[in-house]
Design an enzyme around this catalytic site. Structure first.
Site, PDB file in Angstrom:
ATOM      1  CG  PHE A 139     -31.497  63.981  23.812  1.00 42.20           C
ATOM      2  CD1 PHE A 139     -32.769  64.466  24.072  1.00 42.20           C
ATOM      3  CD2 PHE A 139     -31.083  62.838  24.492  1.00 42.20           C
ATOM      4  CE1 PHE A 139     -33.614  63.827  24.978  1.00 42.20           C
ATOM      5  CE2 PHE A 139     -31.925  62.200  25.398  1.00 42.20           C
ATOM      6  CZ  PHE A 139     -33.188  62.687  25.626  1.00 42.20           C
ATOM      7  CG  ASP A 180     -24.057  62.974  26.268  1.00 40.57           C
ATOM      8  OD1 ASP A 180     -23.905  61.739  26.377  1.00 40.57           O
ATOM      9  OD2 ASP A 180     -25.147  63.551  26.477  1.00 40.57           O
ATOM     10  CE  LYS A 236     -30.065  56.431  24.905  1.00 40.08           C
ATOM     11  NZ  LYS A 236     -29.733  57.850  24.838  1.00 40.08           N
TER      12      LYS A 236
HETATM   13  C1  LIG Z   1     -30.170  58.958  25.744  1.00 38.85           C
HETATM   14  C2  LIG Z   1     -29.207  60.052  25.938  1.00 38.85           C
HETATM   15  C3  LIG Z   1     -29.129  60.740  27.168  1.00 38.85           C
HETATM   16  C4  LIG Z   1     -30.067  60.483  28.315  1.00 38.85           C
HETATM   17  O1  LIG Z   1     -30.034  59.166  28.768  1.00 38.85           O
HETATM   18  P1  LIG Z   1     -31.220  58.632  29.707  1.00 38.85           P
HETATM   19  O2  LIG Z   1     -30.726  57.292  30.163  1.00 38.85           O
HETATM   20  O3  LIG Z   1     -32.446  58.539  28.853  1.00 38.85           O
HETATM   21  O4  LIG Z   1     -31.364  59.602  30.809  1.00 38.85           O
HETATM   22  C5  LIG Z   1     -28.158  61.719  27.300  1.00 38.85           C
HETATM   23  N1  LIG Z   1     -27.327  62.017  26.293  1.00 38.85           N
HETATM   24  C6  LIG Z   1     -27.387  61.392  25.095  1.00 38.85           C
HETATM   25  C7  LIG Z   1     -26.419  61.764  24.027  1.00 38.85           C
HETATM   26  C8  LIG Z   1     -28.348  60.405  24.871  1.00 38.85           C
HETATM   27  O5  LIG Z   1     -28.443  59.815  23.683  1.00 38.85           O
END
Ligand SMILES: *Cc1c(COP(=O)(O)O)cnc(C)c1O
Length: 409
Positions: free
Chosen positions: A141, A226, A255
């Protein structure tokens, strides 16, 4: 009195239906607790998917935001402001990196990393223009923009949104051999989550990231991690990559970087790589705004002493012990924990989905959310008390036993 939250059946909701939340309407939060419009209190065991690592309205974060609201909130990057350089120094100091590029949402940070990696590939590695490839993982994700869904293998996230951004090679997660086979002279980056959050806290074998590090180093490919969900204390270390002693070339943060107050994201990493994004080649009106910087600086202050990371390790040991016991009791099929983070696979033999279990938990004052049907994710604030954590686990145990008893009938 008309309840704001009540939608009358005669009047269809004006809200787009792209979410299916639990039947809870929240109006206030403090620390690990939130209150709904009917005055019921819940323990927040999802914590905004780790955006609320410090709980709701942490006093130090609220104070930093309030002070900044009285000074300066936005300049655009047409002008510098006095918190930009301090933010870059603080976050690179905290993460042991060289340079920071500020954005807002997580998806934007991933997009930024993709752009930096491609430009580095053309300018430095010598990949023919337009030919760059990036190796990504199944089940990943990385966000909801058109490019980040192009990196996804999940039909719900992908289907209906093509044409997709080309240039991604999707290989199985936690399989370093598959990454090795996918890398060729066009590959500019391998971009993965060190632990897959959205997929249900999927923890790869300990040699996975070290092997990716080696593969990337020998093939002159960037390792991009990420850490938008795994980073900033969740796993018991500042970054999850520290757990296996790996250093990425670029790391995305988001986040928790905004402390649950506002969206703040960033790419941190190698100076020579981020330096390819010269003036005019990338930007954001709100990225690195003074209000965001003030909050993110306060977030760095909270993480600098290391107490919260230690707390995530200590409470994480309690979390692991209790969720392992639920597996042993046959109430969960599997439990994956790292730090204060757990992916719990409900036992299909009990006949209940993750959704049904999270609804039962909510009815008893514990908020969490299912992911991918049969997995519950627990990610309480790192500031949660041990008593509250055990309250959540007592309630989970009671709910699972209740389900088991019903299934036995
Ligand atoms: C939540 C998340 C995203 C996207 O973040 P948003 O602020 O919702 O755009 C990208 N990568 C990972 C691993 C995430 O958990």
């Amino acid at each position: 009195m008309l309840d704001h939250a009540e939608v009358s059946p005669a009047r269809p909701s004006a809200l787009a239906p792209n979410y299916h939340p639990l039947d809870v309407v929240l109006t206030a939060g403090e620390g690990s607790w939130v209150t709904d419009v009917r005055g019921r209190r819940y323990l927040d065991c999802l914590a905004g998917y780790s955006a609320l690592n410090f709980g709701h309205r942490h006093p130090a974060l609220v104070a930093a935001a309030q002070a900044q609201l009285g000074r300066l909130t936005l300049t655009s990057r047409a002008f510098d402001h006095d918190l930009l350089e301090p933010l870059a120094t603080a976050v690179t100091g905290l993460t042991g990196t060289q340079m920071l590029l500020p954005m807002n949402t997580g998806a934007e940070a991933v997009e930024t990393a993709v752009k930096a990696a491609r430009k580095w590939g053309y300018d430095v590695k010598g990949v023919p223009d337009g030919a760059a490839t990036i190796v990504v993982a199944e089940g990943a994700f990385h966000g909801r923009t058109t490019t980040t869904v192009s990196m996804s293998s999940d039909p719900d996230m992908r289907d209906g949104f093509g044409p997709y951004t080309p240039g991604f090679r999707i290989v199985p997660y936690a399989d370093a051999d598959a990454v090795a086979a996918a890398i060729d002279e066009t590959t500019v980056a391998v971009l993965v989550e060190p632990i897959q959050g959205e997929s249900g806290v999927i923890i790869p074998p300990p040699d996975y990231l070290p092997r990716l590090r080696t593969l990337c180093s020998v093939s002159n490919t960037l390792l991009v991690l990420d850490e938008i969900q795994s980073g900033l204390g969740r796993t018991g270390t500042t970054l999850a990559q520290e757990l296996v002693g790996v250093r990425a070339d670029l790391t995305t943060l988001g986040k928790a970087l905004g402390g649950g107050l506002l969206p703040v994201s960033a790419v941190v990493g190698r100076r020579d790589v981020l330096s390819v994004l010269t003036p005019g080649t990338h930007g954001s009106t709100f990225g690195g705004n003074p209000l965001a910087c003030a909050v993110a600086l306060a977030v760095v202050d909270l993480l600098t002493p290391g107490d919260l990371q230690a707390r995530a390790r200590e409470l994480g040991a309690e979390l692991r012990e209790r969720t392992d016991a639920l597996v042993a009791e046959g109430l969960l099929r599997a439990a994956r924990t790292v730090g204060l983070w757990a992916g719990l696979d409900v036992e299909p033999a009990l006949g209940l989905s993750g959704r049904a279990t999270s609804e039962r938990l909510a009815a008893r004052g514990i908020l969490t959310k299912d992911t991918h049907g049969s997995t519950l994710r627990l990610a309480p604030p790192l500031t949660i008390s041990s008593d509250d954590l055990h309250l959540a686990l007592d309630t989970l145990t009671a709910v699972l036993r209740e389900e088991a008893a019903e299934a036995g009938r």
